[in-house]
Design a protein around this motif. Sequence first.
Motif, PDB file in Angstrom:
ATOM      1  N   ARG A 100      43.450  38.746  47.936  1.00 48.78           N
ATOM      2  CA  ARG A 100      42.581  38.315  46.846  1.00 48.78           C
ATOM      3  C   ARG A 100      41.118  38.305  47.265  1.00 48.78           C
ATOM      4  N   ASP A 103      40.025  41.891  47.058  1.00 48.82           N
ATOM      5  CA  ASP A 103      39.800  42.268  45.652  1.00 48.82           C
ATOM      6  C   ASP A 103      38.451  41.760  45.150  1.00 48.82           C
ATOM      7  N   SER A 104      38.032  40.586  45.627  1.00 47.12           N
ATOM      8  CA  SER A 104      36.743  40.053  45.187  1.00 47.12           C
ATOM      9  C   SER A 104      35.573  40.849  45.744  1.00 47.12           C
ATOM     10  N   PHE A 112      42.018  41.752  39.300  1.00 50.47           N
ATOM     11  CA  PHE A 112      42.317  40.473  39.946  1.00 50.47           C
ATOM     12  C   PHE A 112      43.151  39.575  39.029  1.00 50.47           C
ATOM     13  N   ASN A 240      36.755  41.116  35.092  1.00 51.88           N
ATOM     14  CA  ASN A 240      38.105  40.557  35.033  1.00 51.88           C
ATOM     15  C   ASN A 240      38.342  39.750  33.761  1.00 51.88           C
TER      16      ASN A 240
END
Length: 279
Positions: A100, A103-104, A112, A240
């Motif tokens: 995660r 992904d950021s 995400f 997102n």
Amino acid sequence: MMSGKYTSIDAQQVQGSVPAVPDSRHVTVNFADSNLQTFPPSATQGKITAASGPPRDADDSFSKPISGSDEPQQGGWFRTFTVAAYKPYFDVDTSDVLERIIDSLFPFRGSFNEKTATNPDLYGPFWICTTLIFVAASIGTFVTYVAHKLKSKEWNYDINLVTWSAGLFYGYVTIVPLCLYVILKYFSAPAGLVQLFCLYGYSLFVFIPALCMSIVPLDIFRWVVAGVAGFMSATFVALNLRAHIKSAGERWFLIVAGIFLLQLALAVVLKIYLFTVSV
């Protein structure tokens, strides 16, 4: 035939068997079937709960209610104030948190929310914010120290940097998702509150390396670093949430633009209050 106190028994005249004398002290031991060959155990739940749980023969008086206890089981709103209510949001392992975080750092993927829809966590956001507090306070203090020493000026440590950083990051990652949750609910596009906490918490990770690079004593370089970090964080959140907010109607673009600009404003605040040194 008898001789004195002893009796002789002719083996040929004895027939049958002599029954065994029961021993009242004999204890029958029953062994339970072992299931050590079964792996993983069938009762495994979650990723860290069963793996780190105590053995079955351990003292579990602190994890299970005492039989016959008059303590009522908490439910409804009372459950919100118990640790068990938040346990599922911390049921992640290192690989989940690292995935995660990665992904950021790639905000244009916009996947995400899809990956965390069934398992949003609060573990990563909590430690990201906590790390940011100490990094911001320590790096900000170091920058002011170097600036004063280069000009041979007296320097005093400012403890308010810690409290100010704590209020900024904890407040931002709590208040902003709460406000967005209310706004989306008003526009009939409700989103999960924990999902928003998770998204905003991971969106702040990019500021950790940005703060570390702000040690370089060049003001223009610090502005560039703050701008890039703010843009990445804002893009990550906006992309997102864009697909979900589109269901709010024609005003979805204004909501997404507001989210984007608010993240940029956070980067500007960090630059002005932490890395603008006046000697």
